[in-house]
Design a protein around this motif. Structure first.
Motif, PDB file in Angstrom:
ATOM      1  N   ILE A 603       0.846  -1.187   0.000  1.00  0.00           N
ATOM      2  CA  ILE A 603       0.000   0.000   0.000  1.00  0.00           C
ATOM      3  C   ILE A 603       0.888   1.246   0.000  1.00  0.00           C
ATOM      4  O   ILE A 603       1.637   1.474   0.954  1.00  0.00           O
ATOM      5  CB  ILE A 603      -0.935   0.029   1.230  1.00  0.00           C
ATOM      6  N   PRO A 604       0.846   2.042  -1.066  1.00  0.00           N
ATOM      7  CA  PRO A 604       1.609   3.297  -1.069  1.00  0.00           C
ATOM      8  C   PRO A 604       1.099   4.234   0.024  1.00  0.00           C
ATOM      9  O   PRO A 604      -0.096   4.238   0.355  1.00  0.00           O
ATOM     10  CB  PRO A 604       1.332   3.885  -2.460  1.00  0.00           C
ATOM     11  N   VAL A 605       1.985   5.050   0.568  1.00  0.00           N
ATOM     12  CA  VAL A 605       1.559   5.973   1.619  1.00  0.00           C
ATOM     13  C   VAL A 605       0.618   7.036   1.064  1.00  0.00           C
ATOM     14  O   VAL A 605      -0.058   7.737   1.833  1.00  0.00           O
ATOM     15  CB  VAL A 605       2.768   6.636   2.308  1.00  0.00           C
ATOM     16  N   SER A 606       0.512   7.153  -0.261  1.00  0.00           N
ATOM     17  CA  SER A 606      -0.405   8.116  -0.889  1.00  0.00           C
ATOM     18  C   SER A 606      -1.772   7.516  -1.148  1.00  0.00           C
ATOM     19  O   SER A 606      -2.633   8.168  -1.741  1.00  0.00           O
ATOM     20  CB  SER A 606       0.188   8.600  -2.218  1.00  0.00           C
ATOM     21  N   ALA A 607      -2.006   6.273  -0.714  1.00  0.00           N
ATOM     22  CA  ALA A 607      -3.303   5.624  -0.953  1.00  0.00           C
ATOM     23  C   ALA A 607      -4.337   6.131   0.032  1.00  0.00           C
ATOM     24  O   ALA A 607      -4.026   6.784   1.033  1.00  0.00           O
ATOM     25  CB  ALA A 607      -3.164   4.114  -0.855  1.00  0.00           C
ATOM     26  N   SER A 630       7.996  14.517  -4.750  1.00  0.00           N
ATOM     27  CA  SER A 630       6.928  15.114  -5.548  1.00  0.00           C
ATOM     28  C   SER A 630       5.568  14.489  -5.258  1.00  0.00           C
ATOM     29  O   SER A 630       4.566  14.845  -5.882  1.00  0.00           O
ATOM     30  CB  SER A 630       7.240  14.966  -7.050  1.00  0.00           C
ATOM     31  N   GLY A 631       5.530  13.530  -4.346  1.00  0.00           N
ATOM     32  CA  GLY A 631       4.268  12.901  -3.981  1.00  0.00           C
ATOM     33  C   GLY A 631       3.935  11.677  -4.787  1.00  0.00           C
ATOM     34  O   GLY A 631       2.904  11.036  -4.558  1.00  0.00           O
ATOM     35  N   ASN A 632       4.780  11.317  -5.763  1.00  0.00           N
ATOM     36  CA  ASN A 632       4.535  10.128  -6.572  1.00  0.00           C
ATOM     37  C   ASN A 632       5.017   8.877  -5.857  1.00  0.00           C
ATOM     38  O   ASN A 632       5.919   8.936  -5.015  1.00  0.00           O
ATOM     39  CB  ASN A 632       5.267  10.243  -7.920  1.00  0.00           C
ATOM     40  N   ILE A 633       4.427   7.758  -6.204  1.00  0.00           N
ATOM     41  CA  ILE A 633       4.898   6.482  -5.669  1.00  0.00           C
ATOM     42  C   ILE A 633       6.356   6.296  -6.077  1.00  0.00           C
ATOM     43  O   ILE A 633       6.726   6.478  -7.244  1.00  0.00           O
ATOM     44  CB  ILE A 633       4.037   5.322  -6.200  1.00  0.00           C
ATOM     45  N   TYR A 656      -6.032   6.239  -7.401  1.00  0.00           N
ATOM     46  CA  TYR A 656      -5.656   6.972  -8.605  1.00  0.00           C
ATOM     47  C   TYR A 656      -6.770   7.898  -9.028  1.00  0.00           C
ATOM     48  O   TYR A 656      -7.906   7.436  -9.173  1.00  0.00           O
ATOM     49  CB  TYR A 656      -5.302   5.999  -9.733  1.00  0.00           C
ATOM     50  N   PRO A 657      -6.484   9.181  -9.301  1.00  0.00           N
ATOM     51  CA  PRO A 657      -5.233   9.850  -8.947  1.00  0.00           C
ATOM     52  C   PRO A 657      -4.943   9.656  -7.464  1.00  0.00           C
ATOM     53  O   PRO A 657      -5.853   9.389  -6.693  1.00  0.00           O
ATOM     54  CB  PRO A 657      -5.507  11.329  -9.262  1.00  0.00           C
ATOM     55  N   SER A 658      -3.710   9.824  -7.080  1.00  0.00           N
ATOM     56  CA  SER A 658      -3.342   9.549  -5.701  1.00  0.00           C
ATOM     57  C   SER A 658      -4.048  10.523  -4.758  1.00  0.00           C
ATOM     58  O   SER A 658      -4.533  11.576  -5.171  1.00  0.00           O
ATOM     59  CB  SER A 658      -1.828   9.666  -5.520  1.00  0.00           C
ATOM     60  N   THR A 659      -4.066  10.161  -3.491  1.00  0.00           N
ATOM     61  CA  THR A 659      -4.649  11.046  -2.486  1.00  0.00           C
ATOM     62  C   THR A 659      -3.829  12.328  -2.362  1.00  0.00           C
ATOM     63  O   THR A 659      -4.288  13.299  -1.773  1.00  0.00           O
ATOM     64  CB  THR A 659      -4.761  10.313  -1.135  1.00  0.00           C
ATOM     65  N   HIS A 660      -2.658  12.341  -2.959  1.00  0.00           N
ATOM     66  CA  HIS A 660      -1.866  13.571  -3.010  1.00  0.00           C
ATOM     67  C   HIS A 660      -2.367  14.509  -4.109  1.00  0.00           C
ATOM     68  O   HIS A 660      -1.829  15.599  -4.277  1.00  0.00           O
ATOM     69  CB  HIS A 660      -0.392  13.242  -3.244  1.00  0.00           C
ATOM     70  N   GLY A 661      -3.362  14.074  -4.875  1.00  0.00           N
ATOM     71  CA  GLY A 661      -3.934  14.936  -5.898  1.00  0.00           C
ATOM     72  C   GLY A 661      -3.140  14.981  -7.184  1.00  0.00           C
ATOM     73  O   GLY A 661      -3.119  16.003  -7.873  1.00  0.00           O
ATOM     74  N   VAL A 662      -2.517  13.848  -7.522  1.00  0.00           N
ATOM     75  CA  VAL A 662      -1.620  13.811  -8.684  1.00  0.00           C
ATOM     76  C   VAL A 662      -1.965  12.628  -9.582  1.00  0.00           C
ATOM     77  O   VAL A 662      -2.169  11.511  -9.101  1.00  0.00           O
ATOM     78  CB  VAL A 662      -0.142  13.705  -8.217  1.00  0.00           C
ATOM     79  N   PHE A 663      -2.021  12.870 -10.907  1.00  0.00           N
ATOM     80  CA  PHE A 663      -2.081  11.790 -11.894  1.00  0.00           C
ATOM     81  C   PHE A 663      -0.642  11.315 -12.130  1.00  0.00           C
ATOM     82  O   PHE A 663       0.155  12.010 -12.752  1.00  0.00           O
ATOM     83  CB  PHE A 663      -2.651  12.301 -13.223  1.00  0.00           C
ATOM     84  N   GLU A 664      -0.319  10.156 -11.620  1.00  0.00           N
ATOM     85  CA  GLU A 664       1.061   9.669 -11.733  1.00  0.00           C
ATOM     86  C   GLU A 664       1.298   9.014 -13.084  1.00  0.00           C
ATOM     87  O   GLU A 664       0.485   8.222 -13.560  1.00  0.00           O
ATOM     88  CB  GLU A 664       1.343   8.693 -10.593  1.00  0.00           C
ATOM     89  N   GLU A 665       2.424   9.341 -13.700  1.00  0.00           N
ATOM     90  CA  GLU A 665       2.752   8.836 -15.043  1.00  0.00           C
ATOM     91  C   GLU A 665       3.069   7.343 -15.027  1.00  0.00           C
ATOM     92  O   GLU A 665       2.932   6.666 -16.047  1.00  0.00           O
ATOM     93  CB  GLU A 665       3.971   9.597 -15.598  1.00  0.00           C
TER      94      GLU A 665
END
Length: 963
Positions: A603-607, A630-633, A656-665
């Motif tokens: 589980i990523p910490v951004s989940a 940058s908040g990405n996994i 997804y997008p992460s709970t950090h508010g980012v669409f990760e590439e």
């Protein structure tokens, strides 16, 4: 008129389109926001935000948008296919008479149904008081010491009782006992939960329970066939072996029956549905849960407690919030993210409106109906199976099939699922004519019985159908709140008084990140109170629910198209329950392949914050994956941990997008890595509002997701519930979707257990999401996602100079939400994110999500339904707050004497003669011009959480407080 100005008939009808009513910004506002962001079009913004590699190649196939009138007309036609039979099925679901004053002013009132979970209690005192009343109602009826503010349904409450038993027992046993006369759907759900926890289960006769060495037991009182037993000796015998005993019960029966707490129960639970809540084909319904005070730290769900505010006034708040799963993560007691607050409030108001004498009259009328029916059957030599009863008579007839056919021909449903016998459960809507009709059905014509004669005989001779030692002799509901609002005038004013204490979406934007508090349009809400949807028992014969099946199947097809999956289950009745069902499917899939040894969940910490608790509920060990600056996994960390666990990898839970508010590439690469090790990808649906129409979980490469219908698909939060969390799956997981012991579900394994009490969860609120998708159409759904992204990026751009945005995507864009960092300001000024949250109340706003997923931050999600004008008002509030913080930094105000430190300001506060603040009263209450035009007054000042936890009081204040 020139030809260029002439419009076609279709163009003239554009004003009827729902899309432009759902989406907040108009064309001019849209152009202004795009210009502010430095882009020439929405297409450019989306291209900068959503990675090109995951963009959908074709539009959604959910059909064209419908007008409100057309969608309502079509759904009404579908609803009419449901057959409106009289229901005597029982099994925990009963026809009710919702008082119209509650129906119109609570269930149909956005002031009640659009509010958020009361994490900010100063602007939620109304629903908190109603929930405290619900807890008091539970305590009085059950005879226990501590009650919660609702769980999802009776069956999941029973499963939570089992989990609590294991947490608190001193027994070393791994065996749990369930009496075979518990409702079958409850047995089903408890067995599923036990399997995931690795508990052994035995189902048997209640009298045999103490023959086993068990850590806990579940009994039903009255039993599913209506029988009433005094199990006090059995309970004591089990407790002597260190077992924890739970009793599932009926709150209406407890108006006449001795409280389970007086029988010695450790836990008492049940459904509050028959306190004025429609059956709605299975839900939503609030469960109640009560236990001993000694187990308060292990209790599932939310508890409302009494504390005090800064001025010393009594004030309510959620007690012991540190127990919640997004804080304790995999160590949480439970994963009940969504309670059933709106339904608990309805049940609470039902009790307040009727009062103790009114409720007792209703209970006695139900019981008398059962007595009359039993007397008539006995007089005609029909064998009554249960020797004692409250509302349910189980009986044996030689011509069983003939009786069933007569019932169906008369538009009546009896209970028919038990072998060899039939049953009838009476309810508050039963009339004398109904009892006479039942005699005709069971006995045929010419039986010669009259309800009046049988009733007179019972009045004359008395009734022994409730054993003398189980007759309730103590008084209940003596608190003033249950004894002063019995006229409609008084009830209406009480409901309004509480509503006025609560800030909801009908007042202002609620910009909670990860919670998507979007418009719950009126047209979407109208169908839920149609009798064709509201009145159906969840276990009616299939051909009586054709309308429900058509609506559910069409909604399911739409959601499959939207998510890119192959199948869907509508059973989970909350987002957390959906997570659980999805992880159950993954575990069963691995086991079916002989790979049951897989027990690691990455589980990523951004989940999403509920994910670790869900993984723990399926007995998976959680391994956290780091994120980069940058908040990405952190893909290197992901690869290393996946390689380290190897063939023990069961799944990853990623948002997804992460709970950090980012669409990760790197999301597709992530899916490929997990699949290369034989794991499954669970994509949390919390942030689906940023995906619909642009990308999809299935297209990205995940295997299963839950959908928060109470977020993306417009079911309202209801102050902390209802919710729905259906799961979409790829075809290989479809055989492992939940089934149901009473109502078989097509497309899944026959032996799969249930995760919710009803086969389609809270089916009664699915029409809301059906209406939303029907009125938006495929293009409208995509537009909604685009505007959610536009509004969030506009908010981020305007706030960043004031409060730096913590995480951004590759091109500097955020997804549908953004996190602003308060930590540098806190270090420089001493002002905290809590201070900002409370000061926003003075501007008439609910705080964004506070300190999640990153401590010391605020996460903001404006949604597509908010106009630029509303966004600008919020931005003005935050700008004013930033100026106030600057004055503290500069020493103009001290850290303990400034508007933020004293916020929120109540009317009592403002008119205090002893005002000695460093700022003016007028400024405290009206910090911006627009506030004066629509002022919302908090009813209490800042609440002392520590005091409330140290002095835990979870029942109504003493009567003196009401004088």
């Amino acid at each position: 008129m020139t030809n260029s100005a002439v419009k076609t008939l279709s163009q003239l009808a554009n004003h009827e389109e729902f899309i432009q009513r759902h989406i907040g910004p108009d064309a001019a506002e849209t152009a202004a926001m795009l210009s502010e962001l430095g882009v020439d079009s929405m297409e450019t913004l989306i291209a900068q935000t959503v990675p090109a590699g995951i963009r959908l190649p074709k539009p959604l196939a959910t059909g064209p948008a419908m007008t409100e009138a057309d969608a309502l007309a079509k759904l009404k036609q579908v609803a009419s296919k449901n057959k409106m039979f009289k229901s005597y099925i029982g099994m925990g679901y009963h026809p009710t008479l919702t008082p119209n004053v509650i129906l119109r002013n609570v269930l149909e009132n956005p002031g009640w149904y659009t509010a958020y979970t009361p994490y900010q209690p100063e602007i939620a005192q109304g629903r908190l008081e109603s929930l405290l009343n619900f807890q008091q109602l539970t305590l009085d009826l059950t005879g226990m010491e501590l009650a919660s503010a609702s769980l999802l349904d009776e069956a999941t409450a029973a499963a939570e009782a089992m989990a609590l038993a294991k947490r608190v027992t001193k027994s070393k046993s791994n065996l749990y006992f369930i009496s075979d006369d518990v409702h079958p759907q409850t047995i089903d759900v408890v067995k599923t939960r036990a399997e995931m926890f690795g508990f052994d289960v035995v189902v048997g006769k209640a009298a045999e329970a103490d023959a086993h060495d068990v850590f806990g037991a579940l009994l039903q009182y009255p039993s599913t066939n209506g029988d009433i037993r005094n199990d006090s000796a059995l309970i004591a015998a089990l407790q002597a072996k260190k077992a924890i005993v739970a009793v599932a019960t009926d709150p209406m029966a407890l108006m006449l029956l001795k409280a389970p707490g007086q029988l010695g129960a450790d836990v008492v639970l049940g459904s509050a549905q028959r306190f004025g809540v429609p059956m709605a084909y299975g839900g939503p319904h609030a469960a109640f849960f009560a236990t001993r005070d000694a187990y308060k730290r292990s209790m599932p769900g939310r508890i409302i407690g009494v504390s005090k505010d800064r001025r010393g006034n009594s004030a309510l708040r959620m007690a012991m919030q540190t127990r919640e799963q997004h804080i304790r993560r995999e160590k949480a007691n439970s994963n009940i993210c969504t309670a059933q607050v709106l339904l608990a409030n309805i049940a609470s108001f039902y009790a307040v409106y009727h009062g103790p004498q009114g409720l007792k009259n209703i209970a006695e009328r139900i019981h008398r109906s059962a007595d009359i029916f039993a007397a008539g059957l006995t007089a005609k030599n029909v064998a009554v199976v249960n020797g004692h009863w409250f509302d349910t008579i189980t009986f044996n007839v030689a011509n069983r099939a003939e009786v069933i056919n007569r019932a169906l021909a008369a538009g009546v449903n009896l209970r028919t699922d038990m072998a060899d016998v039939l049953a009838v459960s009476f309810h508050e809507a039963t009339s004398k004519a109904d009892i006479a009709e039942l005699f005709d059905i069971v006995l045929g014509s010419g039986h010669g019985l009259t309800v009046e004669a049988l009733d007179a005989a019972i009045v004359s001779e008395g009734s022994q159908s409730i054993p003398a030692d189980l007759v309730r002799t103590d008084s209940v509901l003596g608190h003033p709140v249950f004894n002063q609002y019995h006229s409609e005038t008084e009830m209406l004013r009480y409901i309004k008084k509480l509503e006025n204490k609560d800030l909801a979406l009908n007042h202002s934007m609620i910009s909670l990140g990860s919670c998507t508090m979007k418009l719950n349009a009126t047209a979407e809400m109208i169908p839920i109170t149609w009798p064709e949807f509201a009145s159906l028992h969840p276990f009616v014969p299939r051909d009586q629910a054709d309308g429900y099946y058509e609506m559910i199947n069409e909604l399911g097809d739409w959601l499959i198209n939207i998510t890119g999956y192959d199948n869907i289950s509508m059973q989970p009745n909350s987002g957390a329950q959906g997570e659980y069902a999805g992880m159950v499917a993954i575990r069963k899939y691995h086991e079916s392949r002989g790979e049951g040894h897989r027990n690691i969940c990455l589980i990523p910490v951004s989940a999403h914050g509920t994910n670790p608790a869900t993984a723990a509920m399926t007995s998976y060990d959680v391994v956290l994956v780091d994120c980069d600056k940058s908040g990405n996994i952190d893909m290197a960390d992901l690869k290393a941990k996946a390689a380290e666990v190897g063939d023990r990898l069961a799944a990853i839970m990623v948002t997804y997008p992460s709970t950090h508010g980012v669409f990760e590439e790197s999301i597709r690469e992530l899916c490929d890595i997990i699949h290369s090790y034989g794991g499954q990808v669970y994509m949390d649906g919390a942030n689906m509002n940023a995906q619909v129409g642009l990308t999809s979980p299935g297209f990205i490469g995940s295997d299963v997701s839950h959908l928060n219908l109470h977020k993306t698909f417009c079911i309202p939060h209801g102050g902390g519930g209802p919710g729905m969390g259906p799961i979409g799956v790829k075809s290989h997981l479809a055989p492992f979707l939940p089934n149901h012991a009473v109502v078989g579900i097509e497309g899944t394994g026959r032996n799969n257990g249930a995760v919710s009490a009803a086969p389609f969860g809270s089916a009664g609120i699915l029409p809301i999401s059906w209406m939303y998708i029907a009125m938006m159409g495929g293009e409208g759904l995509k537009l909604a996602t685009e505007y959610a992204i536009l509004n969030a990026n506009y908010m981020a751009k305007k706030l960043d100079p004031l409060f730096p945005v913590l995480y951004r995507g590759t091109n500097g864009r955020v997804a549908h939400e953004c996190i602003i960092d308060i930590r540098p300001l806190k270090e420089a000024s001493g002002i905290t994110e809590m201070d900002i949250a409370k000061r926003l109340m003075d501007f008439g706003y609910h705080s964004p999500t506070m300190s999640f997923p990153v401590a010391g931050t605020l996460m903001i999600e404006p949604t597509e339904s908010e106009s630029k004008a509303e966004l600008d008002k919020f931005i003005e509030a935050m700008s004013t707050i930033r100026t106030e913080i600057a004055k503290v930094e500069a020493g103009e105000w001290t850290v303990d004497n400034n508007p933020l430190a004293y916020a929120p300001h109540t009317m009592e506060d403002i008119f205090d003669p002893a005002w000695d603040r460093a700022y003016e009263r007028q400024y405290a209450a009206f910090p911006a011009k627009y506030v004066a035009e629509n002022k919302f007054w908090p009813t209490v000042t800042r609440i002392d959480d520590v005091y409330g936890d140290r002095n835990l009081i979870c029942s109504c204040p003493s009567p003196e407080a009401y004088r």
